[in-house]
Design an enzyme around this catalytic site. Structure first.
Site, mmCIF file in Angstrom:
data_model
loop_
_atom_site.group_PDB
_atom_site.id
_atom_site.type_symbol
_atom_site.label_atom_id
_atom_site.label_comp_id
_atom_site.label_asym_id
_atom_site.label_seq_id
_atom_site.Cartn_x
_atom_site.Cartn_y
_atom_site.Cartn_z
ATOM 1 N N THR A 107 -9.535 20.969 7.033
ATOM 2 C CA THR A 107 -8.354 21.055 7.904
ATOM 3 C C THR A 107 -7.791 19.660 8.134
ATOM 4 O O THR A 107 -8.170 18.705 7.433
ATOM 5 C CB THR A 107 -8.720 21.762 9.240
ATOM 6 O OG1 THR A 107 -7.516 22.014 9.966
ATOM 7 C CG2 THR A 107 -9.657 20.934 10.111
ATOM 8 N N ASN A 108 -6.882 19.509 9.070
ATOM 9 C CA ASN A 108 -6.328 18.184 9.412
ATOM 10 C C ASN A 108 -6.164 18.127 10.930
ATOM 11 O O ASN A 108 -6.292 19.147 11.607
ATOM 12 C CB ASN A 108 -5.001 17.964 8.673
ATOM 13 C CG ASN A 108 -3.957 18.988 9.072
ATOM 14 O OD1 ASN A 108 -3.568 19.078 10.227
ATOM 15 N ND2 ASN A 108 -3.510 19.795 8.107
#
Ligand code: CTP
Length: 454
Positions: free
Chosen positions: A250-251
């Site tokens: 993810t980020n």
């Protein structure tokens, strides 16, 4: 510029009539266009003072510009004149200071590479550059030079720096150049500069009146609804790409910017569909139930939900930080460490949702639909953002540089530049994301969603 008739004479422009304007002209082949520009301002009723660099006088005569503006053109930082002015002030010695305070707007057109560098470097070696340092008003800089000079990183860095100072940069136009080359570098036409200057002045007036940073209020204290009954689709937050049932890629996106946009759109009367990646944020309550929220996890789910709602949307704001890659073979069971040492992951591309929406809009001729994307760039920001604008067929791109202080994923503030397909660019100061959402929506709504525009 001379006003020999009382009141608002025919041709006068409410935004410019009686306003004080500095026109800075530097020495490029396009300097001749400054005459038409001065004439447009004069006709609109503005009072103007032309400041020329020494080399500008090689391209256009100070007499021409002085005659059109009704005031003697100034070049030297210390012009000839009394050391004291009539009111006992310090006269010629501090002319640049008094001009800087006097002006409502400062337009530099054409701005050559040399003048840009001087402005970016804070030089005060001519009346033009010294006055720019003293000016408290908005500055509109209109670069003009040959194609390769304009593309040079030194020039682009200087433009970036001017944007950081809060100046508005009008990008050079594309076309045939004096050198015979074709490309970007032409001074925009005087009518386009005039229109941008006018707009800038109105925006500045609004900000001074306290109308910026929130939806404008009517006299009755109500929020006007420029997006009434419009359908707005907003994406927000990160996506989460599973490796196995207990791990994902993810980020750090929090979704704050997208949620702020959803709320700002709903407050302007829109019916909003908010497609949200995993985030801890609550659906904005102030929007009186006008936000329908669809929670998704992966880029593929965001793709499906967004495509489903895109066709009926008048405006799409793609603020999500969508993963570009997803594990190609996610495991149904938890991956065990095993004995093999390193683990190699194979990633495959996710669909570029925004590019597809742009393509759909174009191929299905959804012309009234407007598309705004974000460009998250750690380097070559303006260049990359403009490329995304063109390649994804967007109406606007919001350039977001996470490496600048107070911007990007983490903080509640952001510093962005809004770049329009029509060539307009506006850099906003560092603002809370909610206030920034108001600014962005005001721009978008005022240009394209007034009742007359559709
Ligand atoms: N975007 C999207 N689908 C993707 C990736 C990005 O719709 N798979 C959208 C984002 O929501 C954003 C815009 O495209 O509005 C630009 O995203 P960004 O991450 O800045 O750039 P990319 O297009 O992914 O290109 P690059 O990674 O090369 O910078």
């Amino acid at each position: 510029m001379p006003d020999d008739s009382p009141g608002n004479a025919p041709g006068r422009d409410d935004a410019l009539n009686g306003r004080t304007l500095l026109l800075g002209v530097s020495g490029g082949i396009a300097a001749y266009k400054a005459a038409s520009l001065a004439r447009l301002f004069e006709k609109a009723g503005a009072e103007g003072q032309v400041l020329m660099t020494e080399s500008a006088a090689r391209f256009i005569s100070p007499l021409t510009l002085g005659t059109l503006s009704g005031r003697e053109v100034l070049t030297e930082i210390f012009p000839e004149g009394p050391e004291r002015d009539e009111g006992g002030g310090s006269g010629a010695w501090t002319k640049h200071v008094s001009l800087g305070l006097w002006a409502d707007l400062f337009v530099v057109a054409p701005a050559t590479a040399q003048t840009l560098a001087r402005l970016a470097g804070g030089f005060c070696d001519s009346m033009l550059t010294a006055t720019a340092l003293s000016a408290r008003c908005p500055l509109l800089v209109c670069p003009s030079m040959d194609r390769d000079m304009y593309a040079h990183p030194a020039v682009q860095d200087n433009l970036e720096r001017l944007r950081d100072y809060g100046y508005t940069v009008m990008p050079a136009a594309e076309g045939e150049l004096a050198s015979g080359l074709t490309g970007k570098g032409r001074l925009p036409e005087p009518e386009a500069i005039f229109a941008r200057a006018r707009e800038l002045l109105s925006e500045h007036d609004d900000a001074e009146d306290g109308n910026a940073g929130g939806p404008e209020q009517t006299e009755a204290g109500e929020t006007p609804r420029p997006l009434a009954d419009r359908r707005v689709l907003v994406t927000a937050g990160p996506t989460r790409e599973p490796l196995d049932p207990v791990r994902h890629l993810t980020n750090p996106s929090t979704g704050t910017m997208g949620f702020a946009l959803a709320e700002a759109a709903a407050q302007r009367g829109a019916r909003v569909t908010l497609v949200a990646g995993p985030t801890s944020l609550d659906t904005p309550a102030a929007a009186n139930g006008r936000i329908e929220r669809i929670d998704v996890e992966t880029a593929a789910e965001m793709h499906t939900a967004t495509r489903e709602h895109a066709a009926g949307a008048d405006l799409i704001l793609m603020a999500a930080a969508v993963a570009d890659y997803t594990p190609a073979d996610p495991s149904d069971a938890k991956l065990k460490k095993g004995d093999t040492g390193d683990l190699t992951l194979r990633l495959e591309r996710t669909p570029d949702i925004l590019a597809e929406l742009g393509e759909d809009k174009r191929s299905e001729n959804r012309s009234p639909q407007r598309l705004l994307g974000f460009a998250l760039e750690t380097h070559d920001g303006p260049e990359n953002a403009r490329r995304k604008l063109a390649e994804k067929h967007l109406d606007w791109v919001v350039l977001n540089s996470p490496t600048q202080d107070g911007s990007g994923f983490g903080p509640d503030t952001n510093r962005v530049t809004l770049i329009g397909r029509d060539g307009t660019e506006e850099t906003f100061p560092q603002l809370p994301k909610r206030a920034l959402a108001d600014r962005l929506l005001d721009r978008v709504a005022s240009h394209h969603f007034s009742r007359d525009a559709v």
